[in-house]
Design an enzyme around this catalytic site. Sequence first.
Site, PDB file in Angstrom:
ATOM      1  N   HIS A 463      -1.723   0.719  -6.274  1.00 54.22           N
ATOM      2  CA  HIS A 463      -2.921  -0.020  -6.036  1.00 54.22           C
ATOM      3  C   HIS A 463      -2.909  -0.759  -4.681  1.00 54.22           C
ATOM      4  CE1 HIS A 463      -6.372  -2.881  -7.501  1.00 54.22           C
ATOM      5  NE2 HIS A 463      -5.361  -3.510  -6.803  1.00 54.22           N
ATOM      6  N   GLU A 464      -1.916  -1.630  -4.564  1.00 54.66           N
ATOM      7  CA  GLU A 464      -1.742  -2.340  -3.019  1.00 54.66           C
ATOM      8  C   GLU A 464      -1.673  -1.477  -2.237  1.00 54.66           C
ATOM      9  OE1 GLU A 464      -2.378  -5.465  -3.039  1.00 54.66           O
ATOM     10  OE2 GLU A 464      -2.182  -5.589  -5.446  1.00 54.66           O
TER      11      GLU A 464
END
Length: 676
Positions: A463-464
């Site tokens: 995600h990041e």
Amino acid sequence: MSNPFLAPSTLPYQLPPFAEIRDEHYAPAIEQGMAEQLAEIQTITRRRDMPTFENTMVPLEQSGQLLTRVLRVFYNKASADSNDTTNALEAELAPKLAAHTDAIKLDAALYWRIAQLHDQRELLPLTAEQRYLIERHYTEMTLAGAGLDEAQKQRLSELNARISTLETAFEKNLLADTNELAVVIDDPAELAGLTPGEISAAAQAAADRGLEGKHLVTLVLPTGHPWLESLTNRATRERIMAASRARGSRAGEHDNRPVLLEIARLRAERAELLGFANHAAFVTADQTAKTPERVAAMLERLAPAAARNAAAEQAKLEALAGHPIAAHDWAHYSEKVRKAEYDVDLGELRPYFEAERVLWRGVFAAATKVFGITFTERTDLQGYHPEVRVFEVRNEDGSELGLYLLDLYTRDSKRGGAWMNELIGQNALLGHPTVVVNNLNVPKPAAGEPTLLTYDEVNTFFHEFGHALHGLFAHVTYPRFTGTNVYRDFVEFPSQVNEMWMLWPEIVNDYAVHHETGEPIPAEVLERVRAAQLWGEGFATSEYLAAALLDQAWHTLSAAEAAAVTDVAAFEAEALARVGLDNPAVPTRYSSTYFAHTFSGGYDAGYYSYIWSEVLDADTVQWFEQNGGLTRANGDRFRKYVLGLGGAGDPLEAYRAFRGRDAEIEPLLQRRGLAA
């Protein structure tokens, strides 16, 4: 000693010269940067000729280079590796920087010049990006209060300064209380169920605080803790959950209750001063959602189905446990149900998620496969902390794309959660490249032990990194549009899309390899994991929606209503009961006193953004699946229309260009088990 901030860095990609930067450099560079930018703005506003794009917008975009250079490094330092000096400086700077921003945003002469251009923008020979730049500056200054009279501007500046100070106090209180409430374990038997690596990390965390012979469970930002799944000692689970939920709510110097009450009241007053009914109306006016009513309609549509699914899950847990389920029991028994019904134990997957392999053969490999980019570690370049690693990123043709910094491990000086920051934002006007950083909070094992990630930590990593890709790919002309500088309720979309590669066969089969035996994760295990993905969605959606609706509840108050709230716990309980999400076994992901997103993290009245963006994300995943999946052609299309745009255009128009239509909500409902 010369100040390294006073000139652009000469390092590759203008990487900040961290080896030269000292704490004493920040304050004078920031003060000088503010003074320089105000002088640059005065040069614009004192012109006697009529405004043009070249004499107004270009110098405005060129202004504040020193201030931007130092603040990006300072705020990353303050969140990722803080100390007493940076904490004190951040508190001191908060009202000064708020006043500095107001001095520009509320400048009547600057507003007049931009308004003139805004009125003529369709008649001027402008590119689409230039026209959009005028529109964005005009809208932002209007919403900031540039059209208010002088008395109103004075009160607005006072409110902004005080709110900024309070937000900084909230963050520092939370970090301090999170560290204080870390759970000390005297008897290692109380950690039964954890892996040797997790126990090693707890011992290392205790040793780092001088607690030799003990173990320390440090707290993560959300209400739950990843170790609650595995811990067999119910009393230990209860201690961890109680500590987590107590953060910021104890009387004393770190009590966030009076802080957040004042923040809510002042935000409401500011919104009314600016002509809005409440803070949520003020915030959403400049987001894709446009109104809090549209936000409420979506969240309240989803809440009953989520609560119903959570109740059904709870019944299963209680049948298995043989007793009522408390909040600290949920994750533990949820994993037991997952094991019993799907033959999946997420905890048993950790040996397959060795961090270094996840990085190179998972996160990086997916980006190479989809976008053609490559990564090379630059051990010759230094980060802001010894644990920070630096990677050079290049396009498929070998051309430079930027630098990616990774700060993987948790420490007492780092705030909770995971995030991405831009240290240098690409733009053609100033000739800036891109430097981005990902911060995670993975417990660091003792020396010699492998770093094994949980299933959720792998998901967070992907995600990041999606945010990092957004920052790396955005290619714009003007600094205002750099990287992830897009609408807040759109910014999570690219990162959520990047999560899907976590279990994509071509990727997971390569990185999910047992760290001891070298055996790949069995295909049948992956199939069971995929089959079990809907299990637990009732809980996950409910805890998220509870936080999103709580955020809205605080920020849809009028100033008079906010002033009448005195009991934080009572307000929170009533707000959750009103939407049917007051199940004690399913606590909100963030209670008010540690809701950093909304009271210090820039997501005020905007925590809905995750699920709002997930509509686009789920629709996009469906498009990838229908169009051949993980291919370079698909990656190029997504990069061209979405990631490469940065903030230089309307994001929903960009999405329509990419998808061929507006996003539909049905894929999201199916993903979360909320379809009728």
